[in-house]
Design an enzyme around this catalytic site. Structure first.
Site, PDB file in Angstrom:
ATOM      1  N   GLY A   3      43.298  45.528  36.231  1.00 53.39           N
ATOM      2  CA  GLY A   3      42.438  46.002  37.316  1.00 53.39           C
ATOM      3  C   GLY A   3      43.308  46.403  38.495  1.00 53.39           C
ATOM      4  N   HIS A  63      37.008  46.360  35.156  1.00 50.58           N
ATOM      5  CA  HIS A  63      35.846  46.330  36.013  1.00 50.58           C
ATOM      6  C   HIS A  63      36.055  47.062  37.350  1.00 50.58           C
ATOM      7  CE1 HIS A  63      32.796  45.076  38.623  1.00 50.58           C
ATOM      8  NE2 HIS A  63      33.699  44.551  39.408  1.00 50.58           N
ATOM      9  N   VAL A  78      36.960  49.818  38.198  1.00 49.10           N
ATOM     10  CA  VAL A  78      36.504  51.207  38.288  1.00 49.10           C
ATOM     11  C   VAL A  78      35.083  51.322  38.828  1.00 49.10           C
ATOM     12  CG1 VAL A  78      37.946  52.234  36.493  1.00 49.10           C
ATOM     13  CG2 VAL A  78      35.745  51.254  35.865  1.00 49.10           C
ATOM     14  N   PHE A 126      30.432  49.481  57.347  1.00 49.60           N
ATOM     15  CA  PHE A 126      30.152  48.523  56.291  1.00 49.60           C
ATOM     16  C   PHE A 126      29.643  47.229  56.919  1.00 49.60           C
ATOM     17  CE2 PHE A 126      31.258  48.016  51.663  1.00 49.60           C
ATOM     18  CZ  PHE A 126      31.006  49.315  51.312  1.00 49.60           C
ATOM     19  N   GLN A 169      28.779  35.564  45.607  1.00 50.14           N
ATOM     20  CA  GLN A 169      28.121  36.514  46.500  1.00 50.14           C
ATOM     21  C   GLN A 169      27.009  37.259  45.778  1.00 50.14           C
ATOM     22  OE1 GLN A 169      30.173  40.281  48.162  1.00 50.14           O
ATOM     23  NE2 GLN A 169      29.750  38.946  49.885  1.00 50.14           N
ATOM     24  N   HIS A 178      24.842  40.445  46.128  1.00 48.43           N
ATOM     25  CA  HIS A 178      24.783  41.703  46.874  1.00 48.43           C
ATOM     26  C   HIS A 178      23.318  42.050  47.074  1.00 48.43           C
ATOM     27  CE1 HIS A 178      25.352  45.871  47.967  1.00 48.43           C
ATOM     28  NE2 HIS A 178      26.654  45.718  47.962  1.00 48.43           N
ATOM     29  N   LEU A 215      25.078  48.332  40.733  1.00 51.81           N
ATOM     30  CA  LEU A 215      25.143  48.244  42.188  1.00 51.81           C
ATOM     31  C   LEU A 215      24.764  49.547  42.893  1.00 51.81           C
ATOM     32  CD1 LEU A 215      26.217  46.553  44.654  1.00 51.81           C
ATOM     33  CD2 LEU A 215      28.285  47.893  44.408  1.00 51.81           C
ATOM     34  N   GLU A 250      26.913  49.173  49.388  1.00 53.23           N
ATOM     35  CA  GLU A 250      26.611  48.905  50.774  1.00 53.23           C
ATOM     36  C   GLU A 250      26.856  50.156  51.623  1.00 53.23           C
ATOM     37  OE1 GLU A 250      27.499  44.945  52.129  1.00 53.23           O
ATOM     38  OE2 GLU A 250      28.788  45.804  53.668  1.00 53.23           O
ATOM     39  N   ARG A 288      26.575  40.333  53.749  1.00 55.73           N
ATOM     40  CA  ARG A 288      25.729  40.313  52.559  1.00 55.73           C
ATOM     41  C   ARG A 288      24.936  39.039  52.379  1.00 55.73           C
ATOM     42  NH1 ARG A 288      30.205  43.222  48.664  1.00 55.73           N
ATOM     43  NH2 ARG A 288      29.946  45.270  49.638  1.00 55.73           N
ATOM     44  N   HIS A 291      27.427  39.491  42.475  1.00 55.47           N
ATOM     45  CA  HIS A 291      28.319  40.615  42.727  1.00 55.47           C
ATOM     46  C   HIS A 291      29.792  40.231  42.879  1.00 55.47           C
ATOM     47  CE1 HIS A 291      29.587  44.476  44.239  1.00 55.47           C
ATOM     48  NE2 HIS A 291      30.030  43.935  45.357  1.00 55.47           N
ATOM     49  N   ARG A 313      32.445  36.970  51.345  1.00 48.41           N
ATOM     50  CA  ARG A 313      33.355  38.100  51.497  1.00 48.41           C
ATOM     51  C   ARG A 313      32.634  39.241  52.196  1.00 48.41           C
ATOM     52  NH1 ARG A 313      34.178  43.093  48.413  1.00 48.41           N
ATOM     53  NH2 ARG A 313      32.559  42.578  46.921  1.00 48.41           N
TER      54      ARG A 313
HETATM   55  C1  LIG Z   1      29.789  47.015  41.226  1.00 47.58           C
HETATM   56  C2  LIG Z   1      30.845  46.503  42.136  1.00 47.58           C
HETATM   57  C3  LIG Z   1      31.187  47.236  43.250  1.00 47.58           C
HETATM   58  C4  LIG Z   1      32.175  46.802  44.101  1.00 47.58           C
HETATM   59  N1  LIG Z   1      32.465  47.538  45.204  1.00 47.58           N
HETATM   60  C5  LIG Z   1      33.438  47.110  46.027  1.00 47.58           C
HETATM   61  C6  LIG Z   1      33.766  47.848  47.186  1.00 47.58           C
HETATM   62  O1  LIG Z   1      33.167  48.870  47.468  1.00 47.58           O
HETATM   63  N2  LIG Z   1      34.750  47.423  47.968  1.00 47.58           N
HETATM   64  C7  LIG Z   1      35.443  46.299  47.666  1.00 47.58           C
HETATM   65  O2  LIG Z   1      36.347  45.970  48.405  1.00 47.58           O
HETATM   66  N3  LIG Z   1      35.166  45.576  46.575  1.00 47.58           N
HETATM   67  C8  LIG Z   1      34.171  45.943  45.758  1.00 47.58           C
HETATM   68  N4  LIG Z   1      33.864  45.197  44.654  1.00 47.58           N
HETATM   69  C9  LIG Z   1      34.681  44.073  44.278  1.00 47.58           C
HETATM   70  C10 LIG Z   1      35.921  44.555  43.569  1.00 47.58           C
HETATM   71  O3  LIG Z   1      35.615  45.669  42.788  1.00 47.58           O
HETATM   72  C11 LIG Z   1      36.504  43.538  42.625  1.00 47.58           C
HETATM   73  O4  LIG Z   1      36.632  42.337  43.273  1.00 47.58           O
HETATM   74  C12 LIG Z   1      37.877  43.988  42.172  1.00 47.58           C
HETATM   75  O5  LIG Z   1      37.779  45.233  41.569  1.00 47.58           O
HETATM   76  C13 LIG Z   1      38.483  43.026  41.218  1.00 47.58           C
HETATM   77  O6  LIG Z   1      39.682  43.595  40.718  1.00 47.58           O
HETATM   78  P1  LIG Z   1      40.692  42.771  39.877  1.00 47.58           P
HETATM   79  O7  LIG Z   1      41.903  43.590  39.746  1.00 47.58           O
HETATM   80  O8  LIG Z   1      40.857  41.440  40.455  1.00 47.58           O
HETATM   81  O9  LIG Z   1      40.008  42.545  38.474  1.00 47.58           O
HETATM   82  P2  LIG Z   1      39.250  43.488  37.438  1.00 47.58           P
HETATM   83  O10 LIG Z   1      39.222  44.875  37.829  1.00 47.58           O
HETATM   84  O11 LIG Z   1      37.973  42.808  37.134  1.00 47.58           O
HETATM   85  O12 LIG Z   1      40.165  43.418  36.184  1.00 47.58           O
HETATM   86  C14 LIG Z   1      40.261  42.304  35.359  1.00 47.58           C
HETATM   87  C15 LIG Z   1      41.246  42.606  34.290  1.00 47.58           C
HETATM   88  O13 LIG Z   1      41.543  41.442  33.560  1.00 47.58           O
HETATM   89  C16 LIG Z   1      41.457  41.684  32.196  1.00 47.58           C
HETATM   90  N5  LIG Z   1      41.117  40.454  31.512  1.00 47.58           N
HETATM   91  C17 LIG Z   1      40.133  39.586  31.808  1.00 47.58           C
HETATM   92  N6  LIG Z   1      40.150  38.561  30.949  1.00 47.58           N
HETATM   93  C18 LIG Z   1      41.161  38.784  30.088  1.00 47.58           C
HETATM   94  C19 LIG Z   1      41.684  38.095  28.961  1.00 47.58           C
HETATM   95  N7  LIG Z   1      41.162  36.970  28.536  1.00 47.58           N
HETATM   96  N8  LIG Z   1      42.722  38.632  28.312  1.00 47.58           N
HETATM   97  C20 LIG Z   1      43.267  39.809  28.715  1.00 47.58           C
HETATM   98  N9  LIG Z   1      42.820  40.476  29.777  1.00 47.58           N
HETATM   99  C21 LIG Z   1      41.790  39.978  30.451  1.00 47.58           C
HETATM  100  C22 LIG Z   1      40.430  42.753  32.091  1.00 47.58           C
HETATM  101  O14 LIG Z   1      40.602  43.464  30.906  1.00 47.58           O
HETATM  102  C23 LIG Z   1      40.748  43.600  33.287  1.00 47.58           C
HETATM  103  O15 LIG Z   1      41.780  44.499  32.993  1.00 47.58           O
HETATM  104  C24 LIG Z   1      32.838  45.607  43.820  1.00 47.58           C
HETATM  105  C25 LIG Z   1      32.494  44.864  42.711  1.00 47.58           C
HETATM  106  C26 LIG Z   1      31.464  45.273  41.904  1.00 47.58           C
HETATM  107  C27 LIG Z   1      31.018  44.381  40.800  1.00 47.58           C
END
Ligand SMILES: Cc1cc2nc3c(=O)[nH]c(=O)nc-3n(C[C@H](O)[C@H](O)[C@H](O)COP(=O)(O)OP(=O)(O)OC[C@H]3O[C@@H](n4cnc5c(N)ncnc54)[C@H](O)[C@@H]3O)c2cc1C
Ligand code: HEM
Ligand code: SF4
Ligand code: F3S
Ligand code: FES
Lengths: 258, 146, 117, 570
Positions: D15, D46, D48, D120, D234, D236, D246, D249, D280, D349, D384
């Protein structure tokens, strides 16, 4: 006729089917690593007007046959996992509502032009490496900055952003590559996905890597193997229009634009 | 990599443009472009061979001309005319598009997405080309069968 | 052809198409000055050939269409199958075909126009 | 013996946090071998789906200050944020926005060519940097594409990590299954960055991707690291019905209204100063209060809901700035926001909690860092603010990537590799799960667990509900769901889904226990039986350590530097 997994029928199911409508889902099954057998399994699934093909597939996976192999993640058409052939046409399962297919029977098959891993999941390694090949990043000396420098953004007008934003919307679902007729035969063609990304970066006013990228795609299995069949754009779920990007790229190579 | 090849649609992906609703008339045009190109090449080779008979005197020349003076021969020539018109017309459309004209301009796409490169202008050209090819075939036949 | 960049080859492909288009129009227009059946009469054909301008036109048309046609064939073959040996074979094969066709056609044109029939 | 691979740095998750860490590490040392391992492919994480914005102070000329961003964050967190961490976030962010921009991020621009920002919730300045309403998507693309520059980053796409291997003192490696072949691997490494994201799929009504299950949190938990503040989830305010996707916001940031059955902008009764743009937790509570008091709508599914009205923004603004949610709304609920208000309801969320780390993102085990949503460095406290999460992913992705390289360069003599742990893990998953026997459908159990959390630990909670929920989850855990019907090795997602369920039980238990223990209302955690914040007894973080019987719960102090807790009013 729903085929029910032998073991599954022994499970105590608690789900009560409440919907009044249902649809027949024919799923193409295969596991080429084990044997060459390919078959269709039929399932009957309940639907609502908002049920997507992905919902229906996951319904099958949860309640009728746990072994269906399908790739999915976001369920909102932004991750590009769930590309497959739905009633013969490449589409995203999570972005195709059953109600809009106007059919009582829905056939899902893996995308064409990719090796099948299992059932509906295909191997996308070639697309991933072709994407890397076109150097999909901003090429310029000063692209790394650090906090002390106090450097701010390169200016870019909203009009300049509009020049590449549509190509930037590519979710790498690979549907375009599965629809393209050149892809159907030419296993070394770079493909519309990568070509559209080559254009995305060339069209970006911040990039200076045009010549390098043009060199990469100007080879015997590069851009010229596209004959503007347009099928890529026809199936792209995000409005990327790779066919347009490719023809615009050709303009550079033909010396009409710079 | 063997597996990779096997996974491709292969000639099926070429020869079966599907229902027009699947990939649109553009895909049919793509297929016809190939077929007409190859057909014309075959005809052209034959044509060069045929015209070479001129060196063998009037008798041979007339004899070789007779080959196309039959009903089948006329139909064949009509087909060549059609292929030629389609290939030329579509070739012009392709060259214009491939130089980047008439395929719309890049902009933020709005849902429901409509690819600009696949537009009415292009479709109209394809239909017009098909129509012209048909017309030319008809005209050719009218002349030949006259 | 192997040494040429693909973009140059394709420029040639487009160039030959445009050239051929132009010359074909002339070629057909000339046919149309006469009645279709008449135009194919042996004597008329020979007479045409002996007009040097027309012979040059035919020769050019022959070259353009051969280059265009065989390159088109090469393109299709390249997309049918891949691999270095295959591709070399296709390129060389098409070049030979092209050269042979041009040679054979030129023989007709040159000999006829020089009145060697 | 299992197949084995080796990297210097292992990044779990691709991610935003994982990719940012990979770039930083690759840039810093081109010699080390970096493996980015994720159970999803390339850029299908996620992240994306993030829509609205990324918070940063970049318009100081117009009056924004870093100080104000810090205070908004701390106040938004209901004073549970560690203030040094919040400071770090806000100070590092501006440069990161420009760095992303230099890497090709298509930020939306002002007419003069500068990067634009929008309003926001909970901020005192419009500082959410945006790119239409697909911020996370474009950021993922920028980072993923930039990763392609580096030859020392290797992506292992669709590898499911099952456990962390350590020798009691320091990190040694991980075990993982390559999904396509089903092969079980040991992957040795000198350092690990956990960036496995949030776990919102433990709730049934959720904005998260279907892949956001708690397996990442669980593997750290099982390896002995603490989970922190898991009770803070959280909700939303605006999840679309019926799917829960979603509606950003940003829709309210651009001026959207929330209306109840009487056509009132009811937020005036709850946060007159900020209206729809209150944080939120406050907006979600207000919506549920309105619904409870009978001023909600009924959706055709039978769910209660509220409406989000964007009609007055006009078609062009909606297309230009909210194109993504326009698409979602038209496609998934058949409503064009330019013509009709959207049906919405608070939806799970974000998880404020996660793997316990310090301000540098270092976890309790030597050689392990955590970044992004999987981590809890306490920057968000009890709630958050929108747009602060993508910021967090980027900042701690960078920090941990850099620190992990330092650690690797200092050559930590790796002790004997604890092979017995690999064997134990193999037994746990293959004998315990893959070859398990049972007659209960694991997918139905999974659904039940998620529905239990939704019913018992939603926006408003109370002792009885939480206790019942915990009981129910523990009952479900005892059922015989541990079996995999699909006997094939290749692409066996059935196996993966059951392993995900296994992890859900442990993490759901921690969420419920934490919520039961916290007898106050703070941020995302609102108890009807304890409706106010109780700083005297609960101004602390919750830690949960794994124990086969029951989680061991501990307390951890909050770092307070400048801002004394005061009552939170908007
Ligand atoms: C719909 C939505 C909209 C959002 N909009 C905003 C916004 O506008 N602004 C903002 O600041 N935040 C927003 N957020 C929050 C933000 O998107 C997330 O907190 C953030 O993207 C998380 O990124 P990450 O890199 O931590 O994890 P993620 O992007 O969730 O990535 C997790 C990664 O871990 C991998 N993984 C998980 N378990 C395993 C496993 N067992 N083995 C191997 N790989 C694994 C997955 O494959 C993935 O690649 C939003 C969240 C949601 C749900
Ligand atoms: C005189 C008018 C002609 C024009 C304007 C024309 C134009 C073109 C163009 C633009 C292409 C490339 C299509 C693409 O990129 O997909 C093409 C391909 C081709 N042409 Fe022609 N052409 C003409 C005549 C001919 C003739 C007379 C022959 C036969 C000898 C021929 C044989 C081919 C072949 C075999 C191809 C490859 C087919 C393909 O790539 O789809 N063309 N032509
Ligand atoms: S261009 Fe369109 S179809 Fe092709 S991969 Fe990208 S989003 Fe998918
Ligand atoms: S379908 Fe293929 S041929 Fe070109 S226009 Fe698209 S890449
Ligand atoms: S599941 Fe992400 S695009 Fe369909």
């Amino acid at each position: 006729m729903a085929t029910i997994h032998p073991k599954l029928s022994e499970e105590l199911s608690q789900t009560v089917v409440s919907s009044t409508k249902s649809v027949k889902l024919k799923i193409k099954r295969s596991n080429p690593n084990v044997n060459s057998e390919q078959k269709f399994d039929d399932f009957v699934v309940p639907i609502e007007k908002w049920t997507t093909v992905l919902d229906a597939l996951l319904d099958v996976k949860s309640h009728l046959d746990h072994s269906v192999g399908v790739r999915y993640s976001c369920r909102q058409a932004s991750c590009g996992s769930c590309g497959m052939k739905i009633n013969g046409k490449p589409a995203l399962a999570c972005f195709t509502k059953i109600s809009e297919l106007n059919s009582d029977s829905i056939t899902v098959e893996p995308m064409d032009n990719y090796p099948v891993v299992r059932d509906l999941a295909v191997n996308m390694d070639r697309m991933i490496s072709n994407h890397k090949k076109v150097m999909p990043y901003v090429i310029r000396e000063d692209s790394e900055i650090d906090a002390e420098s106090g450097i701010r953004e390169f200016l870019q007008s909203p009009e300049n952003v509009d020049k590449y934003i549509q190509f930037s919307s590519c979710i790498k679902c690979g549907l375009c590559n599965s629809a393209c007729p050149t892809m159907a035969m030419d296993k070394t063609f770079v493909g519309p996905q990568a070509l559209a990304q080559a254009y995305r970066y060339i069209a970006d006013s911040r990039d200076k890597g045009k010549n390098k990228r043009l060199k990469v795609i100007d080879e015997s299995h590069g851009i010229w193997r596209c004959h503007f069949a347009g099928s890529c754009s026809q199936v792209c779920p995000k409005g990327v229009d790779p066919a347009m990007g490719i023809q615009l790229l050709r303009g550079y190579l033909l010396g009409i634009r710079d | 990599m063997e597996r990779e090849t096997g996974a491709r649609e292969g000639l099926k992906g070429w020869l079966n443009p599907g229902k027009i609703g699947k990939f649109g008339i553009e895909r049919l045009a793509w297929l016809l472009m190939r077929l007409t190109g190859l057909g014309l090449l075959a005809y052209f080779i034959g044509h060069i061979y045929e015209t070479s008979h001129i060196l063998d005197g009037k008798a041979v020349w007339d004899k070789s001309l007779e080959m196309t003076q039959t009903t089948e021969g006329h139909l064949f020539l009509a087909l060549v005319i059609g292929m030629c018109v389609f290939h030329t017309g579509n070739g012009i459309r392709l060259m214009i598009a491939q130089m980047g004209y008439g395929i719309g301009k890049t902009e933020r796409p709005d849902y429901p997405y409509k690819p600009q490169s696949i537009n009415m202008k292009g479709k109209a050209c394809i239909y017009a080309t098909l129509g012209m090819a048909a017309l030319a075939m008809w005209y050719g036949m009218a002349v030949m069968f006259a | 052809m192997m040494v040429l960049r693909e973009s140059i080859i394709m420029k040639i492909h487009y160039g030959t198409a445009i050239g051929a288009l132009f010359l074909t129009v002339v070629h057909i227009l000339m046919r149309l000055t006469q009645d279709f059946h008449e135009s194919l009469q042996y004597e008329n054909v020979i007479a045409n050939y002996e007009n040097i301008g027309y012979a040059v036109l035919l020769e050019l048309l022959l070259i353009l269409i051969s280059v265009h046609g065989f390159n088109g064939l090469r393109v299709i073959l390249l997309e049918m199958n891949q691999g270095p040996t295959y591709e070399k074979a296709v390129t060389i094969g098409c070049l030979i075909g092209m050269a042979a066709l041009i040679a054979y056609g030129s023989r007709t044109i040159i000999m006829t126009s020089m009145g060697m029939v | 013996m299992t197949d084995s691979i080796e990297f210097d740095l292992i990044i779990a998750g691709s991610g935003l946090a994982g990719l940012r860490a990979a770039i930083e590490a690759a840039k810093k040392n081109q010699k080390i071998k970096i493996g980015v391992i994720a159970k999803t492919q390339v850029m299908r994480s996620h992240s994306v789906s993030a829509e609205g914005g990324t918070a940063a102070v970049i318009q100081e000329d117009k009056g924004d200050t870093i100080e104000s961003h810090i205070y908004d964050t701390v106040k938004g967190s209901d004073f549970l944020a560690d203030q040094d961490t919040a400071e770090r976030l806000c100070q590092m962010m501006p440069n990161e926005i420009f760095q992303l921009e230099h890497w090709g991020m298509p930020w939306s621009r002002q007419e003069n060519g500068k990067i634009d920002q929008r309003n926001f919730g909970g901020y005192s300045f419009p500082r959410a940097t945006y790119a239409i309403d697909k911020v996370g998507f474009f950021e993922m693309q920028t980072l993923y594409d930039t990763c392609q520059k580096f030859d020392n980053i290797e992506f292992l796409n669709e590898w499911y990590i099952t456990s962390i291997i350590h020798d009691g003192k320091q990190f040694c490696g991980i075990t993982a299954i390559e999904t396509s072949s089903g092969t079980f691997y040991t992957i040795k490494g000198k350092a690990l960055i956990i960036a496995t994201g949030g776990a919102g799929r433990i709730f049934s009504y959720s904005t998260y991707a279907l892949s956001s299950t708690p397996d990442g949190l669980d593997m750290a938990y099982r390896a002995g690291m603490a989970l922190k503040d898991m009770e803070f989830v959280q909700f939303h305010p605006t999840g679309i019905l019926p799917s829960g996707i979603l509606i950003t916001e940003g829709a309210r940031g651009e001026g959207g209204y929330l209306i109840n059955k009487d056509g009132d902008r009811f937020m005036k009764n709850y946060a007159a100063g900020k209206m729809e743009l209150a944080p939120r937790d406050i907006v979600s509570r207000s919506i549920i209060t309105e619904i409870n008091e009978g001023r909600g709508f009924k959706h055709e599914t039978g769910e209660d809901c509220m409406k989000l009205d964007l009609r007055h923004l006009g078609d062009e603004t909606i297309k230009a700035k909210l194109g993504g949610i326009r698409e979602i709304s038209i496609k998934f609920s058949g409503i064009d926001p330019a013509d009709e208000p959207i049906d919405i309801r608070p939806v799970c969320h974000y998880m404020m909690g996660g793997i316990h780390t310090n301000v540098d993102g270092a976890a309790e085990l030597q050689g392990v860092w955590a970044a992004g949503e999987a981590a809890c460095n306490s920057v968000h406290g009890a709630n958050r603010l929108g747009a602060n999460s993508t910021s967090e992913c980027i900042v701690w992705g960078k920090i941990t990537g850099s620190l992990a390289v330092d650690y690797i360069e200092n050559e930590h003599t790796s002790a004997q590799f604890p092979t017995h742990l690999v064997t134990a893990e193999e037994t746990r998953i293959f004998d315990g799960i893959f070859r398990g026997r049972g007659d209960v459908n694991p997918y139905e159990v999974k659904q039940e667990v998620a529905e239990t959390l939704n019913a018992k630990a939603y926006v408003y909670r109370n002792h009885n509900d939480l206790a019942e929920g915990l009981k129910k989850v523990r009952e479900l855990k005892q059922k015989t769901w541990k079996h995999v019907d699909d006997s094939a090795k290749e692409y066996n997602t059935n196996f993966q889904n059951v392993m995900e369920l296994d992890s859900m039980f442990r993490v759901a238990e921690v969420v419920l226990l934490g919520a039961l223990n916290r007898k106050e209302s703070r941020g995302g955690h609102a108890r009807t039986d304890f409706p106010t914040r109780d700083d005297a007894n609960f101004l602390h973080h919750t830690l949960a350590y794994y124990d086969p019987n029951e989680p061991i719960m501990k307390k951890h102090p909050v770092t307070i530097t400048k801002y004394k807790p005061v009552e939170r009013k908007y």
